[in-house]
Write an enzyme that holds these catalytic residues in place. Structure first.
Site, PDB file in Angstrom:
ATOM      1  N   ASP A 168     -10.433  -3.547  -1.350  1.00  0.00           N
ATOM      2  CA  ASP A 168      -9.306  -2.613  -1.268  1.00  0.00           C
ATOM      3  C   ASP A 168      -8.380  -3.083  -0.146  1.00  0.00           C
ATOM      4  O   ASP A 168      -8.697  -4.006   0.610  1.00  0.00           O
ATOM      5  CB  ASP A 168      -9.865  -1.218  -0.965  1.00  0.00           C
ATOM      6  CG  ASP A 168      -8.871  -0.101  -1.244  1.00  0.00           C
ATOM      7  OD1 ASP A 168      -7.773  -0.386  -1.765  1.00  0.00           O
ATOM      8  OD2 ASP A 168      -9.208   1.059  -0.933  1.00  0.00           O
TER       9      ASP A 168
ATOM     10  N   ASP B  47      -3.965   4.459  -5.908  1.00  0.00           N
ATOM     11  CA  ASP B  47      -4.163   5.836  -5.457  1.00  0.00           C
ATOM     12  C   ASP B  47      -3.282   6.815  -6.225  1.00  0.00           C
ATOM     13  O   ASP B  47      -2.257   7.293  -5.730  1.00  0.00           O
ATOM     14  CB  ASP B  47      -3.891   5.930  -3.952  1.00  0.00           C
ATOM     15  CG  ASP B  47      -4.880   5.101  -3.151  1.00  0.00           C
ATOM     16  OD1 ASP B  47      -5.940   4.742  -3.698  1.00  0.00           O
ATOM     17  OD2 ASP B  47      -4.589   4.796  -1.986  1.00  0.00           O
TER      18      ASP B  47
ATOM     19  N   HIS C 194     -12.972   8.512  -9.478  1.00  0.00           N
ATOM     20  CA  HIS C 194     -12.846   8.314  -8.036  1.00  0.00           C
ATOM     21  C   HIS C 194     -12.051   9.482  -7.468  1.00  0.00           C
ATOM     22  O   HIS C 194     -11.229  10.083  -8.171  1.00  0.00           O
ATOM     23  CB  HIS C 194     -12.144   6.984  -7.753  1.00  0.00           C
ATOM     24  CG  HIS C 194     -12.086   6.611  -6.302  1.00  0.00           C
ATOM     25  ND1 HIS C 194     -13.107   6.876  -5.414  1.00  0.00           N
ATOM     26  CD2 HIS C 194     -11.119   5.976  -5.583  1.00  0.00           C
ATOM     27  CE1 HIS C 194     -12.776   6.422  -4.224  1.00  0.00           C
ATOM     28  NE2 HIS C 194     -11.575   5.880  -4.282  1.00  0.00           N
TER      29      HIS C 194
ATOM     30  N   ASP D 269       0.867  -1.174   0.000  1.00  0.00           N
ATOM     31  CA  ASP D 269       0.000   0.000   0.000  1.00  0.00           C
ATOM     32  C   ASP D 269       0.908   1.230   0.000  1.00  0.00           C
ATOM     33  O   ASP D 269       1.335   1.708   1.033  1.00  0.00           O
ATOM     34  CB  ASP D 269      -0.892  -0.023   1.246  1.00  0.00           C
ATOM     35  CG  ASP D 269      -1.829   1.175   1.328  1.00  0.00           C
ATOM     36  OD1 ASP D 269      -1.773   2.046   0.435  1.00  0.00           O
ATOM     37  OD2 ASP D 269      -2.611   1.252   2.298  1.00  0.00           O
TER      38      ASP D 269
ATOM     39  N   ASP E  71     -17.609   3.916  -0.504  1.00  0.00           N
ATOM     40  CA  ASP E  71     -16.331   3.619   0.137  1.00  0.00           C
ATOM     41  C   ASP E  71     -16.583   3.291   1.617  1.00  0.00           C
ATOM     42  O   ASP E  71     -17.714   3.073   2.052  1.00  0.00           O
ATOM     43  CB  ASP E  71     -15.386   4.814  -0.057  1.00  0.00           C
ATOM     44  CG  ASP E  71     -13.923   4.407  -0.131  1.00  0.00           C
ATOM     45  OD1 ASP E  71     -13.515   3.541   0.657  1.00  0.00           O
ATOM     46  OD2 ASP E  71     -13.181   4.988  -0.947  1.00  0.00           O
TER      47      ASP E  71
END
Length: 884
Positions: free
Chosen positions: A518, A593, A651, A259, A405
């Protein structure tokens, strides 16, 4: 300039290099370099030279299905077992393991769709220096050299690939730690005093985190040489150029699912997913390497032509330099075994087929999933959802899915709803269903530690959590606070997880609710490198062995849950951030992201192209950028790019201003509306491409070299908006305005569209088709039309229409490609537009029952465009149109 094409390459989109440098970057200090990863540092310290490994030819055994041979390391006398298989479809498999390991070493399960079928190997010759084996054809063979060990795959006089030609095979054998010898005596495979002194072999520290390494050093490494090759691709996920760079002057490419907050562009750092597959391409041949290992992996690339300018290469040619281009690749993994599949092509499409035979093809999504998706972190409540939904209708912009989300849950407890903000989820879903729209809700794999939370209690009581090195449930910090992590490597855990998607378990859900996984690298905010400790335990294995599999297993279990809840009838849709080889079987991925920067828009193209090359076609990037706020121009351009990528979703981050398509003034709303509607007109073509990817493993979004190994200058291209014709063998400078996108249809192709755009794809099910026929220089064209119900697995029961559309000798015809399939459609052919045509004197339609009728037509002589009006024939029937 970046380019991509659709399957069969009828569509080409050109994006001019519009780039501005970003001013922010990832905190690299949170993530290891090779020097900070002890096994990578150790292995990279080994330099090319004579290998210490020798093949013991007297141990060779050859059966009908495999060859086995022992290798010995002359430095420490540890023996390895080499297994060699010839596989169906022009592939070779090489496995290397310890002959007698102290304990079993991890071998990756669940990635291969079946144990690959073998074909006979035959011995051609043998002497004290090595053996020569046939790979089925007289010209293709494997040469195993004994001292030092080396393996070459040849075709005729050409070496296709060499293994250990640079002597970088390394296999850190399992051993007992030195401080246990005093009581037990040294084992047969001992470690030297020099090894004990090497940092990080038995314990490793990064920042404040310690890795206990109870099994000691276990790294593996092998080098591959690719003669004649200058271009290699693949090994996603990296935010980098499509063609992989050499790594001699920096870190290797890293494959370790992480991440990475605000990732940096154009470097080899690891990102959210890892697919250990590399393609090597030259004009005459494409090959592939599939390194089946789920541990942390680094890939070094070097080339003897690296750094040479075009002028330098020309000088070599003029001076008659005899140096053959060569690319050398080295794979380094922390644990497991060497298990490598060598895909010998020879064409790019052959490699795609070979890889698909091993790990499967892209799952065939429901048609709606190919439409437009509207998302942000977060839509606040049911009223917000209803308002956004109404906004699309008010501004005449189609969409299929709206997303929720993490804030939609009860305190980040997945499989729940916030009882105040989303008090009536079934009513919300029904309101969407009334408009034939759908929703996606996030379900992450970190589970809030809370004794009042049913999901946590069941996982804990069943013993399904991953364990820490001391045997307790592993806990880390993520969105809910303290969280446990289910052990998705366990089939029983995955089966239980799947059962939680049943309508009587996941309260408030309905058939039109789908799932987003996610944070499944897994993300652990307080863990080393924001992920799980490597000495965490999954049954008999450490997390270090299985790390890159975790995200695949999460998506696998989630997709299975969606299938089960419908009794096996409905296709799932699951988006995942983390992935591995084989993830294509379970849904879609996105590039994570990203940021509202021009360079992030630009890099989305090679990132998705790279994923397509290794089987994952259903890829997209957050339109507009997740972090930061895009300028209006950037947002519009991103919509114009995203509309031509397989997964099309906007998004945005929680802290960014709202950016629904109508919030930037009427002019920009119109531009966004136009490109989203373009996406919907092309849904029949996109859907056909997904079916093709599902059947063949070929990517939907492709680099030009995949489609045109020969000279692309022989083709004709038509601007899809103006129908302007462009011949090949020329460079064009095309002016671009905010309202124009340079999209081209290749001469020789036929593309079906639906021109009546409605509020969602399901509303367009029975609408008619318009066929766009672009003629090539030979005045021919071909294409396909695929139709099914758009959402069930009934296509597996042969309930579909698949037709070949072809134009030749002034006749356009539709012929059944699947005579054993049966499906009926209410759609018809409304219009036919022929580009590059001549004016006919009359046009005759002939249907399957022999009836003939004259069609009305218009001809634009200035653009050579012929439009045939109202053929009116059912899209599922045989017919032809003759131009006279």
């Amino acid at each position: 300039m970046a380019t991509f094409t659709g399957s069969m390459a009828p569509v080409l989109v050109l994006w001019l290099a519009m780039s501005l440098s970003g001013t922010w970057a990832v905190d690299k200090g949170n993530f290891k370099t090779c020097d900070q990863s002890a096994f990578c540092k150790r292995q990279r310290a080994l330099k090319p030279g004579d290998s210490p490994y020798r093949a013991l030819l007297e141990t060779m055994e050859l059966t009908n299905t495999r060859l086995t041979l022992q290798l010995i390391n002359d430095n420490n006398k540890v023996r390895l077992l080499l297994e060699l298989y010839r596989l169906q479809g022009n592939m070779t498999r090489v496995k290397i393991n310890e002959l007698k390991p102290l304990k079993p070493r991890f071998e990756v399960p669940d990635v291969l769709i079946t144990e690959p079928s073998t074909e006979p190997l035959s011995l051609l010759s043998q002497d004290e220096n090595g053996v020569v084996l046939s790979l089925g054809t007289e010209s293709q063979r494997v040469i195993i050299s004994a001292r030092p060990f080396r393996l070459d795959i040849m075709e005729g006089p050409e070496v296709l690939m060499s293994l250990n030609s640079r002597g970088l095979l390394a296999f850190e054998h399992l051993r007992m730690r030195k401080d246990t010898w005093f009581s037990k005596g040294p084992p047969g495979c001992t470690s030297s005093k020099e090894e004990e002194k090497v940092d990080g072999m038995w314990e490793e520290t990064f920042k404040s985190h310690s890795d206990s390494k109870p099994n000691g050093p276990s790294a593996i490494s092998l080098d591959f040489s690719l003669p004649g090759v200058e271009h290699v691709y693949g090994i996603p996920e990296h935010a980098d150029t499509l063609r992989l760079k050499t790594t001699d002057n920096g870190d290797p490419y890293r494959l370790y699912n992480l991440d990475v907050f605000q990732y940096e562009l154009y470097n080899p750092m690891a990102l959210y997913g890892a697919v250990p597959v590399m393609l090597a391409h030259k004009a005459q041949r494409t090959t592939g390497i599939f390194w089946l290992n789920a541990a942390e992996t680094w890939v070094d690339i070097s080339s003897n032509t690296a750094g040479k300018t075009v002028f330098g290469k020309m000088l070599d040619y003029v001076q008659g330099s005899s140096e053959t281009p060569q690319t050398d690749v080295r794979w380094i993994s922390e644990s497991g075994i060497i298990d490598v599949f060598i895909m010998l092509g020879p064409t790019p499409k052959d490699v795609f087929s070979q890889y698909a035979s091993l790990t499967g093809t892209q799952s065939f999504p429901p048609l709606a999933a190919v439409g437009y998706h509207q998302c942000r972190w977060n839509y606040n409540d049911q009223e917000d959802v209803a308002s956004v939904d109404a906004g699309f209708d008010e501004h005449d912009i189609p969409y299929d899915y709206i997303w929720l989300d993490i804030e939609h849950t009860d305190g980040k407890r997945y499989f729940t709803w916030d009882s105040h903000k989303f008090a009536s989820p079934k009513e919300m879903l029904q309101a969407l269903e009334d408009k034939k729209r759908k929703m996606v809700a996030i379900v992450d794999p970190h589970i809030k530690v809370d004794s009042n939370y049913k999901i946590h209690n069941e996982i804990r009581n069943k013993g399904f959590y991953i364990k820490n090195k001391d045997g307790g449930d592993y806990e880390g910090w993520c969105w809910p606070g303290s969280a446990g992590y289910p052990d998705f490597t366990r089939p029983d855990m995955r089966a239980w997880w799947a059962s939680m998607f049943a309508y009587d378990q996941y309260e408030g859900t309905a058939e039109n609710l789908y799932t987003w996984n996610d944070m499944n690298e897994p993300s652990v905010f307080n863990g080393p490198e924001v992920t799980m400790h490597k000495d965490a335990v999954h049954g008999a294995w450490e997390h270090r062995d299985v790390h890159n599999l975790y995200g695949l297993y999460v998506q696998m279990a989630t997709a299975e849950g969606q299938i089960q809840r419908s009794g096996g009838v409905e296709r799932p849709f699951v988006l995942t951030r983390a992935f591995f080889a084989g993830s294509q079987r379970y849904g879609a991925v996105w590039t994570g992201d990203n940021a509202a920067e021009w360079d992030h828009l630009k890099v989305s193209i090679p990132m998705c192209l790279s994923l397509g090359l290794v089987g994952i076609s259903f890829c997209g990037a957050d339109v507009g950028g997740f972090f930061k706020s895009p300028s209006t121009e950037l947002l519009v351009r991103w919509y114009q790019t995203g509309a031509y990528q397989p997964f099309f979703r906007a998004h945005a981050h929680l802290d960014t201003p709202r950016r629904e398509p109508w919030l930037f003034g009427p002019e920009n709303t119109a531009l966004i509306r136009d490109v989203v509607r373009q996406r919907y007109t092309l849904l029949p073509y996109w859907y056909q491409q997904f079916y093709h990817a599902y059947r063949t493993g070929e990517p939907i979004m492709r680099p030009l070299w995949v489609e045109y190994p020969q000279d692309p200058a022989t083709f004709v291209w038509f601007d899809v908006h103006t129908f302007q014709k462009h011949n090949g063998a020329q460079s064009l400078y095309i002016p671009v305005t905010m309202s124009s996108i340079p999209v081209f249809q290749r001469g020789g192709s036929i593309i079906p569209r639906k021109m009546r755009v409605r509020r969602s794809s399901s509303c367009m099910t029975h609408d008619p088709y318009t066929l766009y026929v672009a003629l090539n220089l030979q005045r021919t064209a071909e294409g396909e039309l695929y139709i099914d119900d758009g959402h069930t697995f009934n296509y597996e029961k042969k309930e579909f229409i698949h037709r070949r559309l072809s134009f030749a000798k002034n006749m356009l015809s539709s012929v059944n490609l699947a005579t054993d399939a049966e499906f009926s459609t209410g759609s018809w052919i409304e219009r036919i537009v022929i580009l590059g045509a001549s004016k006919p004197s009359k046009v005759t339609l002939k249907t399957a029952d022999g009836q003939e009728s004259q069609l009305e037509f218009d001809f634009d002589a200035s653009m050579s465009v012929l439009t045939l009006r109202k053929p009116g024939v059912n899209a599922g029937l045989d017919w032809n149109v003759m131009l006279q």
